[in-house]
Scaffold this motif. Structure first.
Motif, PDB file in Angstrom:
ATOM      1  N   GLN A 128      17.065 -27.255   9.185  1.00 34.16           N
ATOM      2  CA  GLN A 128      17.772 -26.829   9.177  1.00 34.16           C
ATOM      3  C   GLN A 128      17.794 -25.807   7.826  1.00 34.16           C
ATOM      4  OE1 GLN A 128      21.868 -25.272  10.244  1.00 34.16           O
ATOM      5  NE2 GLN A 128      20.375 -23.537   9.435  1.00 34.16           N
ATOM      6  N   GLY A 129      17.506 -24.511   7.911  1.00 36.11           N
ATOM      7  CA  GLY A 129      17.519 -23.842   6.583  1.00 36.11           C
ATOM      8  C   GLY A 129      18.253 -23.072   5.979  1.00 36.11           C
ATOM      9  N   PRO A 130      18.776 -22.519   5.379  1.00 34.53           N
ATOM     10  CA  PRO A 130      19.726 -21.055   5.186  1.00 34.53           C
ATOM     11  C   PRO A 130      20.864 -21.249   6.404  1.00 34.53           C
ATOM     12  CG  PRO A 130      17.719 -20.200   4.531  1.00 34.53           C
ATOM     13  CD  PRO A 130      16.984 -21.258   5.274  1.00 34.53           C
ATOM     14  N   ARG A 131      21.968 -22.294   5.897  1.00 35.55           N
ATOM     15  CA  ARG A 131      22.320 -22.258   7.338  1.00 35.55           C
ATOM     16  C   ARG A 131      23.801 -20.908   7.610  1.00 35.55           C
ATOM     17  NH1 ARG A 131      27.355 -23.849   8.282  1.00 35.55           N
ATOM     18  NH2 ARG A 131      28.332 -24.941  10.843  1.00 35.55           N
ATOM     19  N   ALA A 132      23.201 -19.787   8.706  1.00 35.42           N
ATOM     20  CA  ALA A 132      24.644 -19.016   8.364  1.00 35.42           C
ATOM     21  C   ALA A 132      24.808 -18.037   7.364  1.00 35.42           C
ATOM     22  CB  ALA A 132      26.105 -19.481   8.619  1.00 35.42           C
ATOM     23  N   ALA A 133      23.234 -17.974   7.163  1.00 33.63           N
ATOM     24  CA  ALA A 133      22.788 -16.914   5.936  1.00 33.63           C
ATOM     25  C   ALA A 133      21.824 -15.940   6.332  1.00 33.63           C
ATOM     26  CB  ALA A 133      22.768 -17.746   4.607  1.00 33.63           C
ATOM     27  N   PRO A 134      22.303 -14.743   5.579  1.00 32.22           N
ATOM     28  CA  PRO A 134      21.150 -13.863   5.856  1.00 32.22           C
ATOM     29  C   PRO A 134      19.215 -14.389   4.670  1.00 32.22           C
ATOM     30  CG  PRO A 134      22.514 -12.428   4.426  1.00 32.22           C
ATOM     31  CD  PRO A 134      23.188 -14.083   5.464  1.00 32.22           C
ATOM     32  N   ASP A 135      18.819 -15.208   4.875  1.00 34.64           N
ATOM     33  CA  ASP A 135      18.294 -15.507   3.179  1.00 34.64           C
ATOM     34  C   ASP A 135      17.190 -15.930   4.476  1.00 34.64           C
ATOM     35  OD1 ASP A 135      17.451 -16.395   0.917  1.00 34.64           O
ATOM     36  OD2 ASP A 135      19.109 -17.313   0.962  1.00 34.64           O
ATOM     37  N   SER A 136      15.966 -15.780   3.784  1.00 38.51           N
ATOM     38  CA  SER A 136      14.617 -16.096   3.736  1.00 38.51           C
ATOM     39  C   SER A 136      14.028 -17.120   3.215  1.00 38.51           C
ATOM     40  CB  SER A 136      13.453 -14.816   3.991  1.00 38.51           C
ATOM     41  OG  SER A 136      13.767 -14.342   4.884  1.00 38.51           O
ATOM     42  N   PHE A 137      14.739 -17.577   1.871  1.00 38.55           N
ATOM     43  CA  PHE A 137      14.455 -18.161   1.109  1.00 38.55           C
ATOM     44  C   PHE A 137      14.622 -20.281   1.391  1.00 38.55           C
ATOM     45  CE2 PHE A 137      15.565 -21.666  -2.718  1.00 38.55           C
ATOM     46  CZ  PHE A 137      15.029 -21.927  -3.364  1.00 38.55           C
ATOM     47  N   TRP A 138      13.426 -20.942   1.758  1.00 33.68           N
ATOM     48  CA  TRP A 138      13.792 -22.049   1.646  1.00 33.68           C
ATOM     49  C   TRP A 138      13.405 -23.287   0.732  1.00 33.68           C
ATOM     50  CZ3 TRP A 138      13.324 -24.667   7.255  1.00 33.68           C
ATOM     51  CH2 TRP A 138      14.110 -24.000   8.514  1.00 33.68           C
ATOM     52  N   GLY A 139      14.370 -23.770  -0.135  1.00 32.13           N
ATOM     53  CA  GLY A 139      14.353 -24.122  -0.524  1.00 32.13           C
ATOM     54  C   GLY A 139      13.422 -25.003  -1.253  1.00 32.13           C
ATOM     55  N   LYS A 140      13.091 -26.689  -1.165  1.00 30.92           N
ATOM     56  CA  LYS A 140      11.933 -27.280  -1.157  1.00 30.92           C
ATOM     57  C   LYS A 140      10.821 -27.108  -0.649  1.00 30.92           C
ATOM     58  CE  LYS A 140      14.868 -31.201  -2.388  1.00 30.92           C
ATOM     59  NZ  LYS A 140      16.184 -31.105  -1.391  1.00 30.92           N
ATOM     60  N   PHE A 141      10.667 -26.222   0.342  1.00 28.49           N
ATOM     61  CA  PHE A 141       9.621 -26.023   1.070  1.00 28.49           C
ATOM     62  C   PHE A 141       8.700 -25.311   0.825  1.00 28.49           C
ATOM     63  CE2 PHE A 141      11.094 -27.674   6.428  1.00 28.49           C
ATOM     64  CZ  PHE A 141      11.437 -28.571   5.707  1.00 28.49           C
ATOM     65  N   GLU A 142       9.334 -24.470  -0.306  1.00 27.72           N
ATOM     66  CA  GLU A 142       8.428 -23.824  -1.551  1.00 27.72           C
ATOM     67  C   GLU A 142       7.939 -24.003  -2.541  1.00 27.72           C
ATOM     68  OE1 GLU A 142      10.211 -19.529  -1.243  1.00 27.72           O
ATOM     69  OE2 GLU A 142      11.223 -19.438   0.571  1.00 27.72           O
ATOM     70  N   ASP A 143       8.222 -25.298  -2.168  1.00 32.03           N
ATOM     71  CA  ASP A 143       7.711 -26.350  -3.840  1.00 32.03           C
ATOM     72  C   ASP A 143       6.431 -26.218  -3.298  1.00 32.03           C
ATOM     73  OD1 ASP A 143      10.436 -25.684  -5.014  1.00 32.03           O
ATOM     74  OD2 ASP A 143      11.217 -27.279  -4.702  1.00 32.03           O
ATOM     75  N   LYS A 144       5.234 -26.986  -4.820  1.00 35.27           N
ATOM     76  CA  LYS A 144       4.587 -27.467  -4.064  1.00 35.27           C
ATOM     77  C   LYS A 144       4.808 -28.653  -4.280  1.00 35.27           C
ATOM     78  CE  LYS A 144       0.288 -28.559  -6.693  1.00 35.27           C
ATOM     79  NZ  LYS A 144      -0.009 -28.603  -5.765  1.00 35.27           N
ATOM     80  N   ALA A 145       3.900 -28.788  -2.888  1.00 35.30           N
ATOM     81  CA  ALA A 145       3.774 -30.400  -2.181  1.00 35.30           C
ATOM     82  C   ALA A 145       5.377 -30.485  -1.125  1.00 35.30           C
ATOM     83  CB  ALA A 145       3.479 -31.433  -2.461  1.00 35.30           C
ATOM     84  N   GLY A 146       6.424 -29.762  -1.132  1.00 27.90           N
ATOM     85  CA  GLY A 146       7.911 -29.683  -1.056  1.00 27.90           C
ATOM     86  C   GLY A 146       7.658 -30.291   1.159  1.00 27.90           C
ATOM     87  N   PHE A 147       7.028 -29.079   1.403  1.00 28.54           N
ATOM     88  CA  PHE A 147       6.611 -29.300   3.182  1.00 28.54           C
ATOM     89  C   PHE A 147       6.010 -30.907   2.888  1.00 28.54           C
ATOM     90  CE2 PHE A 147       4.461 -28.625   7.316  1.00 28.54           C
ATOM     91  CZ  PHE A 147       5.263 -28.490   7.594  1.00 28.54           C
ATOM     92  N   LYS A 148       4.973 -31.097   1.923  1.00 28.49           N
ATOM     93  CA  LYS A 148       4.294 -32.250   2.310  1.00 28.49           C
ATOM     94  C   LYS A 148       5.011 -33.633   2.337  1.00 28.49           C
ATOM     95  CE  LYS A 148       0.368 -34.905   0.754  1.00 28.49           C
ATOM     96  NZ  LYS A 148      -1.116 -35.428   0.157  1.00 28.49           N
ATOM     97  N   ARG A 149       6.046 -33.833   0.988  1.00 31.58           N
ATOM     98  CA  ARG A 149       7.124 -34.338   1.511  1.00 31.58           C
ATOM     99  C   ARG A 149       7.980 -34.544   2.695  1.00 31.58           C
ATOM    100  NH1 ARG A 149       6.330 -33.271  -4.356  1.00 31.58           N
ATOM    101  NH2 ARG A 149       8.001 -31.355  -4.496  1.00 31.58           N
ATOM    102  N   TYR A 150       8.194 -34.178   3.283  1.00 34.69           N
ATOM    103  CA  TYR A 150       9.534 -34.420   3.997  1.00 34.69           C
ATOM    104  C   TYR A 150       8.331 -34.462   5.003  1.00 34.69           C
ATOM    105  CZ  TYR A 150      12.259 -32.246   7.754  1.00 34.69           C
ATOM    106  OH  TYR A 150      12.471 -31.934   9.173  1.00 34.69           O
ATOM    107  N   VAL A 151       7.005 -33.924   5.826  1.00 38.78           N
ATOM    108  CA  VAL A 151       6.656 -34.342   6.718  1.00 38.78           C
ATOM    109  C   VAL A 151       6.216 -36.004   6.789  1.00 38.78           C
ATOM    110  CG1 VAL A 151       4.397 -34.168   8.058  1.00 38.78           C
ATOM    111  CG2 VAL A 151       5.345 -32.045   7.263  1.00 38.78           C
ATOM    112  N   HIS A 152       6.387 -36.270   5.538  1.00 39.92           N
ATOM    113  CA  HIS A 152       5.538 -37.266   5.710  1.00 39.92           C
ATOM    114  C   HIS A 152       7.258 -38.648   6.166  1.00 39.92           C
ATOM    115  CE1 HIS A 152       1.070 -38.221   3.483  1.00 39.92           C
ATOM    116  NE2 HIS A 152       1.473 -37.360   4.176  1.00 39.92           N
ATOM    117  N   ASN A 153       8.263 -38.002   5.014  1.00 40.42           N
ATOM    118  CA  ASN A 153       9.411 -38.630   5.648  1.00 40.42           C
ATOM    119  C   ASN A 153      10.158 -39.280   6.955  1.00 40.42           C
ATOM    120  OD1 ASN A 153      12.571 -37.769   3.488  1.00 40.42           O
ATOM    121  ND2 ASN A 153      12.277 -39.541   4.440  1.00 40.42           N
ATOM    122  N   VAL A 154       9.200 -37.198   7.668  1.00 35.18           N
ATOM    123  CA  VAL A 154      10.014 -37.656   9.072  1.00 35.18           C
ATOM    124  C   VAL A 154       9.104 -38.752   9.602  1.00 35.18           C
ATOM    125  CG1 VAL A 154       9.913 -36.208  11.592  1.00 35.18           C
ATOM    126  CG2 VAL A 154      10.752 -35.425   8.846  1.00 35.18           C
TER     127      VAL A 154
END
Length: 308
Positions: A137-163
């Motif tokens: 879930q990214g921005p919920r029911a909002a007209p927004d392309s900003f995805w928070g931690k996934f735009e931070d350095k290594a944020g997506f890597k942390r999420y993938v390893h977490n999953v």
């Protein structure tokens, strides 16, 4: 009243079309009704609704909410969900690494609407890929392309390893090592995928990117990725003026650099051409919210991940 929409006539695969209809009816109503159970068992696999601390939100840049065209979107309603849908098919192979396919939604979407509206799980199940499907879930029911931690350095890597670590710890997957990744996104998801390619620190593992009427910008990030890492890049777009203009500009750049690609209308492209071309531009006559119908399945079937 909640309705699951699924068109048998437009289903791109014949053998599994009735089975997939049953699959959707069995698994999506519980998601819509927000049942207390977080695990949904089906004949074809399991769906889990999980919350992760490494999910895109909450994030400091949306802790005070967001205003778009004079409408305010508060943080609690639109930028606080940590939920992800995870689909694990039956028969996933016991291997040393786990492959993952990620689907990123566009503007104004809610997580529980994504599987029926865009037919993501049904197409993934029919493709029989040796991978798990993850829908954050990214921005919920909002007209927004900003995805928070996934735009931070290594944020997506942390999420993938977490999953992967959680799925392995709970005995849902046979390995805690990460294999190859595929990123797919619709509309406003162009930004999060671009930032993942640039800052997610997983670019070497990302083998394919599918954009569904989504190339609004960030072209340099996509160009760098498929040029430097050699991944498969598919841009499927409608006659939407903004996406059409950006797509044609990218085609013009590739022509200038003598980079090979295929550009065809969706109804004219052959299955073998999906396999034979690393960079594809596909012009669709479908509506904006239907561009992935059928094509997501074909791309997975002709892609790099092994079959079940």
């Amino acid at each position: 009243m909640l309705v699951v929409y699924f068109s048998i006539r437009s289903c791109p695969f014949k053998v599994l079309k009735y089975k997939i209809l049953i699959l959707l009816l069995l698994i999506l109503f519980p998601v819509y009704l927000h049942a207390r159970e977080r695990e949904y068992k089906t004949k074809y696999g399991k769906i889990f609704i999980e919350k992760f601390l490494t999910s895109p939100f909450p994030h400091k840049d949306r802790e005070k909410g967001y205003t778009y065209q004079k409408t305010f979107y508060d943080a609690k309603t639109h930028y606080s969900s940590r939920s992800s849908i995870i689909y694990i098919p039956n028969g996933i192979k016991r291997s040393s690494r786990i492959n993952l396919v990620f689907y990123f939604h566009g503007w104004n979407d809610r997580l529980h609407f994504i599987p029926p509206l865009y037919r993501v799980i049904s197409q993934f199940a029919a493709s029989r890929k040796n991978a798990i499907l993850v829908i954050p879930q990214g921005p919920r029911a909002a007209p927004d392309s900003f995805w928070g931690k996934f735009e931070d350095k290594a944020g997506f890597k942390r999420y993938v390893h977490n999953v992967v670590a959680r799925m392995y710890k709970k005995g849902r997957v046979p390995s805690n090592r990460i294999g190859n990744l595929i990123l797919a996104g619709h509309s406003g998801a162009y930004r999060v995928i671009a930032y993942i390619l640039m800052r997610g620190e997983m670019s070497r593992k990302i083998r394919e990117v599918y954009l569904f009427d989504a190339l609004y910008g960030e072209m340099e990030k996509y160009i760098y990725w498929f040029s430097f890492y050699g991944g498969r890049f598919v841009n499927l777009f409608t006659e939407n003026p903004k996406v059409m203009q950006t797509s044609m500009r990218l085609i013009e750049d590739l022509d200038g650099w003598n980079v090979p690609y295929l550009f065809k209308k969706e109804k004219e492209i052959q299955d073998k051409e999906y396999k034979e071309n690393r960079i594809l531009f596909i012009l669709s006559q479908k509506k904006h919210n239907e561009v992935m119908h059928g094509v997501f399945y074909k791309l997975l079937r002709t892609g790099s991940l092994s079959d079940l």
